[in-house]
Scaffold this motif. Structure first.
Motif, PDB file in Angstrom:
ATOM      1  N   ASP A  22      33.978 -46.684 -68.844  1.00 54.80           N
ATOM      2  CA  ASP A  22      35.310 -47.212 -69.009  1.00 54.80           C
ATOM      3  C   ASP A  22      35.358 -48.550 -69.033  1.00 54.80           C
ATOM      4  O   ASP A  22      36.137 -49.387 -69.739  1.00 54.80           O
ATOM      5  CB  ASP A  22      36.248 -46.248 -68.232  1.00 54.80           C
ATOM      6  CG  ASP A  22      36.047 -46.516 -66.521  1.00 54.80           C
ATOM      7  OD1 ASP A  22      34.872 -46.832 -66.222  1.00 54.80           O
ATOM      8  OD2 ASP A  22      36.815 -46.215 -65.842  1.00 54.80           O
ATOM      9  N   MET A  23      34.908 -49.230 -67.797  1.00 56.86           N
ATOM     10  CA  MET A  23      35.079 -50.495 -67.323  1.00 56.86           C
ATOM     11  C   MET A  23      34.247 -51.531 -68.472  1.00 56.86           C
ATOM     12  O   MET A  23      34.765 -52.435 -69.319  1.00 56.86           O
ATOM     13  CB  MET A  23      34.291 -51.051 -66.176  1.00 56.86           C
ATOM     14  CG  MET A  23      34.619 -52.417 -65.653  1.00 56.86           C
ATOM     15  SD  MET A  23      33.792 -52.690 -64.113  1.00 56.86           S
ATOM     16  CE  MET A  23      34.665 -51.719 -63.108  1.00 56.86           C
ATOM     17  N   PHE A  24      33.252 -51.129 -68.878  1.00 61.53           N
ATOM     18  CA  PHE A  24      32.496 -51.858 -70.228  1.00 61.53           C
ATOM     19  C   PHE A  24      33.129 -51.796 -71.422  1.00 61.53           C
ATOM     20  O   PHE A  24      33.250 -52.778 -71.924  1.00 61.53           O
ATOM     21  CB  PHE A  24      31.011 -51.252 -70.199  1.00 61.53           C
ATOM     22  CG  PHE A  24      30.251 -52.305 -71.208  1.00 61.53           C
ATOM     23  CD1 PHE A  24      29.427 -53.265 -70.690  1.00 61.53           C
ATOM     24  CD2 PHE A  24      30.117 -51.902 -72.592  1.00 61.53           C
ATOM     25  CE1 PHE A  24      28.741 -54.063 -71.702  1.00 61.53           C
ATOM     26  CE2 PHE A  24      29.411 -52.891 -73.491  1.00 61.53           C
ATOM     27  CZ  PHE A  24      28.637 -53.788 -72.932  1.00 61.53           C
ATOM     28  N   SER A  25      33.817 -50.623 -71.732  1.00 60.43           N
ATOM     29  CA  SER A  25      34.270 -50.360 -73.009  1.00 60.43           C
ATOM     30  C   SER A  25      35.594 -51.382 -73.060  1.00 60.43           C
ATOM     31  O   SER A  25      35.962 -51.790 -74.135  1.00 60.43           O
ATOM     32  CB  SER A  25      34.566 -48.899 -73.104  1.00 60.43           C
ATOM     33  OG  SER A  25      33.663 -48.177 -73.398  1.00 60.43           O
ATOM     34  N   GLU A  26      36.437 -51.325 -72.016  1.00 60.56           N
ATOM     35  CA  GLU A  26      37.568 -52.275 -71.930  1.00 60.56           C
ATOM     36  C   GLU A  26      36.999 -53.546 -72.058  1.00 60.56           C
ATOM     37  O   GLU A  26      37.727 -54.266 -72.811  1.00 60.56           O
ATOM     38  CB  GLU A  26      38.184 -52.112 -70.444  1.00 60.56           C
ATOM     39  CG  GLU A  26      39.578 -53.027 -70.268  1.00 60.56           C
ATOM     40  CD  GLU A  26      40.045 -52.666 -69.076  1.00 60.56           C
ATOM     41  OE1 GLU A  26      40.963 -53.513 -68.516  1.00 60.56           O
ATOM     42  OE2 GLU A  26      39.646 -51.805 -68.297  1.00 60.56           O
ATOM     43  N   ALA A  27      36.001 -54.279 -71.452  1.00 58.42           N
ATOM     44  CA  ALA A  27      35.553 -55.594 -71.425  1.00 58.42           C
ATOM     45  C   ALA A  27      35.168 -55.948 -73.068  1.00 58.42           C
ATOM     46  O   ALA A  27      35.461 -56.882 -73.449  1.00 58.42           O
ATOM     47  CB  ALA A  27      34.568 -55.856 -70.492  1.00 58.42           C
ATOM     48  N   LEU A  28      34.445 -54.726 -73.426  1.00 59.32           N
ATOM     49  CA  LEU A  28      34.105 -55.145 -75.032  1.00 59.32           C
ATOM     50  C   LEU A  28      35.177 -55.070 -75.880  1.00 59.32           C
ATOM     51  O   LEU A  28      35.146 -55.958 -76.880  1.00 59.32           O
ATOM     52  CB  LEU A  28      32.960 -53.898 -75.310  1.00 59.32           C
ATOM     53  CG  LEU A  28      32.500 -54.073 -76.752  1.00 59.32           C
ATOM     54  CD1 LEU A  28      31.552 -55.213 -76.847  1.00 59.32           C
ATOM     55  CD2 LEU A  28      31.217 -52.905 -77.020  1.00 59.32           C
ATOM     56  N   ASP A  87      27.060 -51.908 -60.988  1.00 64.23           N
ATOM     57  CA  ASP A  87      27.569 -50.539 -61.462  1.00 64.23           C
ATOM     58  C   ASP A  87      28.818 -50.937 -62.324  1.00 64.23           C
ATOM     59  O   ASP A  87      30.020 -50.417 -61.824  1.00 64.23           O
ATOM     60  CB  ASP A  87      28.025 -49.626 -60.202  1.00 64.23           C
ATOM     61  CG  ASP A  87      26.794 -49.103 -59.516  1.00 64.23           C
ATOM     62  OD1 ASP A  87      25.809 -49.117 -60.128  1.00 64.23           O
ATOM     63  OD2 ASP A  87      26.851 -49.002 -58.304  1.00 64.23           O
ATOM     64  N   ILE A  88      28.392 -51.219 -63.566  1.00 69.69           N
ATOM     65  CA  ILE A  88      29.547 -51.466 -64.539  1.00 69.69           C
ATOM     66  C   ILE A  88      29.734 -50.191 -65.254  1.00 69.69           C
ATOM     67  O   ILE A  88      28.790 -49.537 -65.847  1.00 69.69           O
ATOM     68  CB  ILE A  88      29.052 -52.504 -65.450  1.00 69.69           C
ATOM     69  CG1 ILE A  88      29.337 -53.816 -65.038  1.00 69.69           C
ATOM     70  CG2 ILE A  88      30.392 -52.527 -66.436  1.00 69.69           C
ATOM     71  CD1 ILE A  88      30.280 -54.483 -64.095  1.00 69.69           C
ATOM     72  N   LEU A 106      29.483 -40.946 -65.366  1.00 68.46           N
ATOM     73  CA  LEU A 106      28.664 -41.718 -64.352  1.00 68.46           C
ATOM     74  C   LEU A 106      27.369 -42.007 -64.851  1.00 68.46           C
ATOM     75  O   LEU A 106      26.600 -43.041 -64.400  1.00 68.46           O
ATOM     76  CB  LEU A 106      28.541 -41.013 -63.033  1.00 68.46           C
ATOM     77  CG  LEU A 106      29.932 -40.750 -62.380  1.00 68.46           C
ATOM     78  CD1 LEU A 106      29.609 -39.891 -61.244  1.00 68.46           C
ATOM     79  CD2 LEU A 106      30.779 -42.058 -62.161  1.00 68.46           C
ATOM     80  N   GLY A 107      26.683 -41.164 -65.853  1.00 70.10           N
ATOM     81  CA  GLY A 107      25.396 -41.347 -66.187  1.00 70.10           C
ATOM     82  C   GLY A 107      25.132 -42.415 -67.282  1.00 70.10           C
ATOM     83  O   GLY A 107      24.237 -43.092 -67.662  1.00 70.10           O
ATOM     84  N   GLN A 108      26.513 -43.235 -67.715  1.00 71.72           N
ATOM     85  CA  GLN A 108      26.477 -44.211 -68.684  1.00 71.72           C
ATOM     86  C   GLN A 108      26.882 -45.630 -67.904  1.00 71.72           C
ATOM     87  O   GLN A 108      27.673 -46.458 -68.679  1.00 71.72           O
ATOM     88  CB  GLN A 108      27.453 -43.784 -69.787  1.00 71.72           C
ATOM     89  CG  GLN A 108      27.192 -42.891 -70.460  1.00 71.72           C
ATOM     90  CD  GLN A 108      25.997 -42.599 -71.349  1.00 71.72           C
ATOM     91  OE1 GLN A 108      25.913 -43.690 -72.275  1.00 71.72           O
ATOM     92  NE2 GLN A 108      24.692 -41.976 -70.864  1.00 71.72           N
ATOM     93  N   THR A 109      26.258 -45.608 -66.871  1.00 70.17           N
ATOM     94  CA  THR A 109      26.690 -46.768 -65.883  1.00 70.17           C
ATOM     95  C   THR A 109      25.574 -47.878 -65.765  1.00 70.17           C
ATOM     96  O   THR A 109      24.431 -47.615 -65.935  1.00 70.17           O
ATOM     97  CB  THR A 109      26.972 -46.419 -64.319  1.00 70.17           C
ATOM     98  OG1 THR A 109      28.010 -45.775 -64.016  1.00 70.17           O
ATOM     99  CG2 THR A 109      27.065 -47.824 -63.462  1.00 70.17           C
ATOM    100  N   LEU A 110      26.071 -49.010 -65.992  1.00 68.95           N
ATOM    101  CA  LEU A 110      24.949 -50.429 -66.178  1.00 68.95           C
ATOM    102  C   LEU A 110      24.865 -50.995 -65.129  1.00 68.95           C
ATOM    103  O   LEU A 110      25.678 -51.050 -64.207  1.00 68.95           O
ATOM    104  CB  LEU A 110      25.411 -51.461 -67.232  1.00 68.95           C
ATOM    105  CG  LEU A 110      25.476 -51.043 -68.845  1.00 68.95           C
ATOM    106  CD1 LEU A 110      26.291 -51.714 -69.423  1.00 68.95           C
ATOM    107  CD2 LEU A 110      23.973 -51.116 -69.294  1.00 68.95           C
ATOM    108  N   SER A 111      23.483 -50.977 -64.456  1.00 70.89           N
ATOM    109  CA  SER A 111      23.308 -51.688 -63.110  1.00 70.89           C
ATOM    110  C   SER A 111      21.944 -52.250 -63.125  1.00 70.89           C
ATOM    111  O   SER A 111      20.988 -51.522 -63.031  1.00 70.89           O
ATOM    112  CB  SER A 111      23.542 -50.735 -62.219  1.00 70.89           C
ATOM    113  OG  SER A 111      23.144 -51.172 -60.772  1.00 70.89           O
TER     114      SER A 111
END
Length: 535
Positions: free
Chosen positions: A405-411, A401-402, A391-396
């Motif tokens: 896991d969501m960002f890694s999938e998109a990248l 709130d990305i 959770l501490g690695q969330t972009l916002s």
């Protein structure tokens, strides 16, 4: 009488072990051949017998505790409160779980800059604790069962100063199978010793990202390493082995490990947050064709997951019921009006996601680590989980709130559309950290290290933003309204992420190693990557 005989046998074994090291050293001084002395082999067999005995004892303890999880966690709570010192322990004499929860509210792990994390998390010294001992003993026996020759004399080498085994074992166990200089902290010496040994069955490194740096350094400094091996610095000159090294490097990155060590079977690293990307890169390039095994999952508070199945897909861990005390906080999608109460291990439900909550006697703080797991099964009454993000690695930048896991999938989807590119590393920064918006909408600055692509076209850069919009409806809506600007992608040069990890490791409060942050919240770290942008 039987107990007395057992005690005498045990004392004789200890005496034999005490005599073996000086005798083995003396024997090796007399013989310069490549074969191990019979004394070293005898020492290995005795040490392995003792390790099997200790591992069997730990296995019985784990079986007993996982069968009666409620009682085991109650005992862990009592030990935690008993060892707590000073006025921060308001619960002396009480071991009721409800009272414990009421008097010690949950605290969140800080999302502050990496250099300011000290004191925010339970302070388990380098994974110390019973879970660490269990992970090491049971992991070694599981590794030997899956790969019988990995722990044979001279069968494995560690190429980083940090070991993947959470608990350092006392002599004679620490030398089982190793060809590396015991206790060496020089990465160059460790790599040279491994390169001098073509018969390795297992290759060890502290973490996958550290092993990534080792292979990158090997390719960059291959000629120097070959010269040292040919000249016998250290050890006897091995000109033929030096030629094999140069020949293997000439054939490229893919499959390099198996060309250097034809008998290699498995790569052992410690799993933690931010390591999956490096494992994928290693498996696709340098360590292609090899299995990967991690004895444990390590979070900021210490070892929180045990891997008992080297033969199964990577990433499955048992949450142990001993100390430190582990609770599970249900994770729900979307905004939550009221925080859900924590549950104990026996109450976990398959398919559900939970955040880990850790308590130990040093801090007596119920700390939400930010590590999120999904329950995929059970081992007796204990949940078997897969770690899916932090959770501490969330972009916002606008409340979108990305998650990690969501960002890694998109990248991953975006890089898959870049011809010939293989992702090695990445880190993200919110534009406010670098003051890079320049009057435009806030956005993400993304730094990537690639293999197979030297320049990024504007078309390739835009693909990440498109993939983020496809994965996150909230991000897509904010982009459509112009509230969030497009993600900006930068390609960094070789060694950029190695320099970042060196800066992280130099900070006493940094989670690395073993965790690798993918979202940087400190300007100096972001600027370190910014200065190394090549495209």
């Amino acid at each position: 009488m039987l107990m007395l005989l057992f005690l005498l046998l045990f004392l004789l074994l200890l005496l034999l072990l005490l005599l073996l090291p000086p005798l083995a050293v003396l024997r090796q001084q007399q013989s310069q051949g490549p074969r191990l002395s019979w004394l070293a082999c005898l020492q290995h067999h005795v040490a392995w017998g003792l390790l099997c005995w200790a591992a069997a004892w730990q296995q019985r303890r784990l079986e007993q505790r996982t069968l009666y999880v409620g009682q085991s966690q109650q005992q862990a709570l009592r030990r935690c409160l008993k060892r707590a010192q000073g006025p921060r322990c308001p619960l002396r004499g009480s071991t009721d779980m409800s009272t414990f929860r009421n008097h010690l509210p949950l605290t969140k792990a800080s999302q502050a800059p990496e250099e300011e994390r000290e004191g925010q998390l339970p302070t388990s010294n380098q994974h110390q604790g019973e879970a660490s001992l269990q992970a090491t003993l049971l992991g070694l026996t599981a590794l030997n069962k899956a790969y019988p020759e990995a722990l044979a004399p001279g069968g494995k080498a560690c190429v980083t100063p940090a070991s993947p085994w959470p608990q350092a074992l006392p002599w004679p166990w620490h030398a089982l199978g190793h060809v590396s200089p015991t206790g060496s902290k020089d990465p160059g010496a460790l790599l040279l010793e491994a390169l001098r040994s073509p018969g390795l069955r297992a290759l060890e490194a502290g973490t996958a990202v550290e092993l990534l740096d080792v292979f990158s350094g090997l390719e960059a400094n291959g000629e120097e390493l070959a010269e040292a091996i040919a000249a016998g610095n250290p050890g006897a000159p091995l000109p033929r082995r030096a030629a094999e090294l140069l020949e293997a490097l000439e054939q490229g990155s893919r499959g390099l490990a198996l060309r250097l060590w034809p008998k290699l079977q498995v790569v052992v690293t410690l799993d933690a947050g931010g390591q999956a990307e490096a494992v994928a890169a290693l498996g696709a390039l340098w360590c292609q064709g090899l299995d990967f095994f991690s004895p444990a999952y390590a979070a900021s508070g210490g070892v929180v997951g045990l891997n008992l199945w080297p033969e199964k897909p990577r990433g499955l861990y048992v949450l142990p019921p001993g100390a430190p005390l582990i609770e599970l906080l249900p994770v729900k999608e979307g905004p939550q009006e009221e925080a859900a109460p924590t549950i104990l291990l026996a109450e976990a439900q398959k398919g559900k996601k939970y955040e880990l909550v850790l308590t130990d006697h040093a801090s007596l703080t119920r700390c939400c680590l930010g590590d999120v797991v999904r329950v995929v099964g059970a081992y007796n009454q204990c949940p078997v989980v897969r770690f899916i993000g932090r959770l501490g690695q969330t972009l916002s930048v606008r409340g979108e709130d990305i998650g990690e896991d969501m960002f890694s999938e998109a990248l991953g989807q975006a890089v898959g559309q870049w011809p010939g590119a293989k992702l090695l590393d990445h880190s993200c920064v919110e534009s406010s950290i670098l003051d890079s918006s320049g009057g435009s909408a806030p956005h993400y600055e993304v730094f990537v290290a690639l293999r197979g692509l030297r320049n990024l076209s504007e078309e390739n850069r835009d693909k990440l933003d498109h993939c983020l919009q496809e994965i996150s409806p909230c991000y897509k809506s904010l982009r459509f309204r112009g509230s969030v600007g497009p993600a900006r992608v930068h390609l960094v040069g070789q060694g950029a992420f190695r320099a970042l990890r060196e800066a992280l490791a130099a900070s006493p409060s940094s989670p690395f190693p073993p965790e690798m942050p993918r979202v940087l919240r400190h300007r100096s770290l972001a600027q370190l990557l910014q200065r190394r942008v090549v495209s």
